[in-house]
Design a protein around this motif. Structure first.
Motif, PDB file in Angstrom:
ATOM      1  N   LEU A   1      -8.175 -13.179  -4.633  1.00  0.00           N
ATOM      2  CA  LEU A   1      -7.920 -14.100  -5.740  1.00  0.00           C
ATOM      3  C   LEU A   1      -6.429 -14.418  -5.802  1.00  0.00           C
ATOM      4  N   LYS A   2      -6.088 -15.686  -5.734  1.00  0.00           N
ATOM      5  CA  LYS A   2      -4.687 -16.089  -5.828  1.00  0.00           C
ATOM      6  C   LYS A   2      -4.195 -15.935  -7.269  1.00  0.00           C
ATOM      7  N   TYR A   3      -2.981 -15.419  -7.394  1.00  0.00           N
ATOM      8  CA  TYR A   3      -2.409 -15.145  -8.709  1.00  0.00           C
ATOM      9  C   TYR A   3      -2.355 -16.388  -9.586  1.00  0.00           C
TER      10      TYR A   3
ATOM     11  N   ILE B   1     -10.524  -8.580  -3.740  1.00  0.00           N
ATOM     12  CA  ILE B   1      -9.340  -8.012  -4.383  1.00  0.00           C
ATOM     13  C   ILE B   1      -8.453  -9.152  -4.883  1.00  0.00           C
ATOM     14  N   THR B   2      -7.386  -8.798  -5.578  1.00  0.00           N
ATOM     15  CA  THR B   2      -6.437  -9.801  -6.053  1.00  0.00           C
ATOM     16  C   THR B   2      -5.301  -9.993  -5.046  1.00  0.00           C
ATOM     17  N   GLU B   3      -4.534 -11.056  -5.250  1.00  0.00           N
ATOM     18  CA  GLU B   3      -3.395 -11.335  -4.367  1.00  0.00           C
ATOM     19  C   GLU B   3      -2.365 -10.215  -4.429  1.00  0.00           C
ATOM     20  N   GLY B   4      -2.165  -9.654  -5.626  1.00  0.00           N
ATOM     21  CA  GLY B   4      -1.210  -8.550  -5.756  1.00  0.00           C
ATOM     22  C   GLY B   4      -1.589  -7.382  -4.871  1.00  0.00           C
ATOM     23  N   ARG B   5      -2.864  -7.029  -4.884  1.00  0.00           N
ATOM     24  CA  ARG B   5      -3.347  -5.941  -4.040  1.00  0.00           C
ATOM     25  C   ARG B   5      -3.192  -6.292  -2.553  1.00  0.00           C
ATOM     26  N   ALA B   6      -3.553  -7.538  -2.201  1.00  0.00           N
ATOM     27  CA  ALA B   6      -3.463  -7.949  -0.800  1.00  0.00           C
ATOM     28  C   ALA B   6      -2.030  -7.847  -0.289  1.00  0.00           C
ATOM     29  N   LYS B   7      -1.077  -8.317  -1.095  1.00  0.00           N
ATOM     30  CA  LYS B   7       0.326  -8.275  -0.666  1.00  0.00           C
ATOM     31  C   LYS B   7       0.820  -6.837  -0.546  1.00  0.00           C
ATOM     32  N   GLU B   8       0.380  -5.991  -1.481  1.00  0.00           N
ATOM     33  CA  GLU B   8       0.849  -4.601  -1.416  1.00  0.00           C
ATOM     34  C   GLU B   8       0.243  -3.888  -0.210  1.00  0.00           C
ATOM     35  N   LEU B   9      -1.041  -4.156   0.085  1.00  0.00           N
ATOM     36  CA  LEU B   9      -1.666  -3.562   1.276  1.00  0.00           C
ATOM     37  C   LEU B   9      -0.957  -4.017   2.549  1.00  0.00           C
ATOM     38  N   ALA B  10      -0.573  -5.299   2.575  1.00  0.00           N
ATOM     39  CA  ALA B  10       0.112  -5.832   3.751  1.00  0.00           C
ATOM     40  C   ALA B  10       1.495  -5.214   3.931  1.00  0.00           C
ATOM     41  N   GLY B  11       2.033  -4.644   2.846  1.00  0.00           N
ATOM     42  CA  GLY B  11       3.353  -4.016   2.931  1.00  0.00           C
ATOM     43  C   GLY B  11       3.303  -2.551   3.289  1.00  0.00           C
ATOM     44  N   ILE B  12       2.117  -1.986   3.413  1.00  0.00           N
ATOM     45  CA  ILE B  12       1.959  -0.575   3.778  1.00  0.00           C
ATOM     46  C   ILE B  12       1.775  -0.488   5.288  1.00  0.00           C
ATOM     47  N   SER B  13       2.709   0.136   5.965  1.00  0.00           N
ATOM     48  CA  SER B  13       2.730   0.099   7.429  1.00  0.00           C
ATOM     49  C   SER B  13       1.474   0.712   8.050  1.00  0.00           C
TER      50      SER B  13
ATOM     51  N   VAL C   1      -5.977 -15.347   3.683  1.00  0.00           N
ATOM     52  CA  VAL C   1      -6.974 -14.314   3.975  1.00  0.00           C
ATOM     53  C   VAL C   1      -6.249 -13.039   4.390  1.00  0.00           C
ATOM     54  N   LEU C   2      -6.723 -11.899   3.865  1.00  0.00           N
ATOM     55  CA  LEU C   2      -6.161 -10.607   4.246  1.00  0.00           C
ATOM     56  C   LEU C   2      -6.941 -10.051   5.430  1.00  0.00           C
ATOM     57  N   LYS C   3      -6.229  -9.757   6.513  1.00  0.00           N
ATOM     58  CA  LYS C   3      -6.850  -9.086   7.649  1.00  0.00           C
ATOM     59  C   LYS C   3      -6.549  -7.599   7.524  1.00  0.00           C
ATOM     60  N   PHE C   4      -7.605  -6.840   7.200  1.00  0.00           N
ATOM     61  CA  PHE C   4      -7.441  -5.420   6.893  1.00  0.00           C
ATOM     62  C   PHE C   4      -8.617  -4.640   7.463  1.00  0.00           C
ATOM     63  N   ASN C   5      -8.274  -3.575   8.212  1.00  0.00           N
ATOM     64  CA  ASN C   5      -9.308  -2.691   8.761  1.00  0.00           C
ATOM     65  C   ASN C   5     -10.343  -3.483   9.584  1.00  0.00           C
ATOM     66  N   ASN C   6      -9.827  -4.432  10.378  1.00  0.00           N
ATOM     67  CA  ASN C   6     -10.646  -5.267  11.267  1.00  0.00           C
ATOM     68  C   ASN C   6     -11.606  -6.188  10.509  1.00  0.00           C
ATOM     69  N   LYS C   7     -11.270  -6.523   9.275  1.00  0.00           N
ATOM     70  CA  LYS C   7     -12.098  -7.433   8.490  1.00  0.00           C
ATOM     71  C   LYS C   7     -11.236  -8.526   7.868  1.00  0.00           C
ATOM     72  N   ASP C   8     -11.826  -9.712   7.676  1.00  0.00           N
ATOM     73  CA  ASP C   8     -11.185 -10.797   6.943  1.00  0.00           C
ATOM     74  C   ASP C   8     -11.634 -10.718   5.489  1.00  0.00           C
TER      75      ASP C   8
ATOM     76  N   VAL D   1      -2.357  -7.724   7.403  1.00  0.00           N
ATOM     77  CA  VAL D   1      -1.539  -8.935   7.391  1.00  0.00           C
ATOM     78  C   VAL D   1      -2.268 -10.010   6.591  1.00  0.00           C
ATOM     79  N   ILE D   2      -1.482 -10.933   6.018  1.00  0.00           N
ATOM     80  CA  ILE D   2      -2.061 -12.073   5.304  1.00  0.00           C
ATOM     81  C   ILE D   2      -1.841 -13.316   6.145  1.00  0.00           C
ATOM     82  N   ASN D   3      -2.912 -14.065   6.367  1.00  0.00           N
ATOM     83  CA  ASN D   3      -2.834 -15.269   7.198  1.00  0.00           C
ATOM     84  C   ASN D   3      -3.725 -16.351   6.587  1.00  0.00           C
ATOM     85  N   ASN D   4      -3.091 -17.474   6.177  1.00  0.00           N
ATOM     86  CA  ASN D   4      -3.831 -18.607   5.604  1.00  0.00           C
ATOM     87  C   ASN D   4      -4.717 -18.203   4.434  1.00  0.00           C
TER      88      ASN D   4
END
Length: 258
Positions: free
Chosen positions: A166-168, A133-145, A155-162, A150-153
């Motif tokens: 793509l950085k903007y 996915i893109t950075e925009g998507r990653a940041k928006e997913l991280a903002g959905i409670s 990498v997006l940690k989502f649904n138990n996966k790293d 979460v984004i760490n270094n």
């Protein structure tokens, strides 16, 4: 069923200049976006925008509406299967090109769909960047409670996966290269052709009005209540003809872009 829906929607976005428009009232489809930034590059201006998850996936008025209460899978399918960035390249108010970054889910790659309106061209260029996915998507997913993402270094940690994204800023560098090679270069070629035409036709050609004014008797020519000597009147006719040609070319380019 959802897979077929996303394939259908993606095919809609790959068919012609309307693919960058939100449309409606009632031109359909609507894919809501928000502006990211405008910046200058070379001799053009680039405007970047982002197709949001919010106000699309849960919005009944959006062509990509899925559910008023989307699930984690809905969020992921939207984020990984649909375009998130698009770019408009503008020169003095005229649209010279449009680019949309689109995911290829089979190999975690992306490509740019490029449209050059005044040449009626539409083609694809592979991205060299890798990620799901893109950075925009990653940041928006991280903002959905409910996503607990979460984004760490980088990498997006989502649904138990790293998940790599793509950085903007990397996307912007690719866009600049495409704009320089495929859009600005074409625009410079057009200007060079016009300059060559003016130089060639100004001596003994369609822009040479010396013989025309020499047909008038006397030393001066009265035009619109103003007296011109023949040399000045020939220059006036040259300027008027050049201005008319430029307007005609601009009108033709505008019609081609519609």
């Amino acid at each position: 069923m959802k897979r077929h829906l996303f394939i259908l929607l993606l095919s809609i976005f790959l068919t012609g200049p309307n693919l960058y428009a939100q449309l409606d009232k009632n031109g359909n489809p609507v894919f809501n976006s928000e502006k990211i930034e405008n910046f200058s590059f070379e001799n053009v201006e680039i405007a970047s925008s982002y197709y949001t998850i919010k106000d699309n996936i849960d919005n009944k008025q959006s062509s990509v509406f899925i559910n008023e209460n989307p699930t984690i899978d809905d969020y992921w399918n939207f984020s990984s299967k649909l375009p998130s960035y698009y770019f408009m390249i503008v020169d003095q108010g005229s649209i010279k090109g449009m680019l949309m970054l689109i995911p290829k889910n089979e190999d975690d790659s992306f490509f740019y769909n490029v449209i050059i309106p005044n040449k009626n061209e539409n083609f694809q260029i592979p991205s060299q960047l890798k990620g799901k996915i893109t950075e925009g998507r990653a940041k928006e997913l991280a903002g959905i409670s409910k996503s607990k993402a979460v984004i760490n270094n980088g990498v997006l940690k989502f649904n138990n996966k790293d998940i790599q994204f793509l950085k903007y800023n990397d996307v912007i560098e690719e866009v600049k290269n495409i704009v320089k090679e495929k859009i600005i270069a074409n625009h410079d070629d057009e200007n060079s052709t016009l300059e060559k035409y003016i130089k060639t036709e100004s001596i003994g050609g369609t822009l040479d009005f010396k013989n025309t004014v020499d047909q008038y008797e006397g030393t001066f020519i009265n035009f619109d209540g103003i007296m011109y000597n023949k040399k000045d009147f020939a220059i006036l006719m040259w300027g008027a003809e050049k201005k008319w040609n430029n307007r005609t070319q601009q009108s033709t380019a505008t019609l081609a872009g519609n």
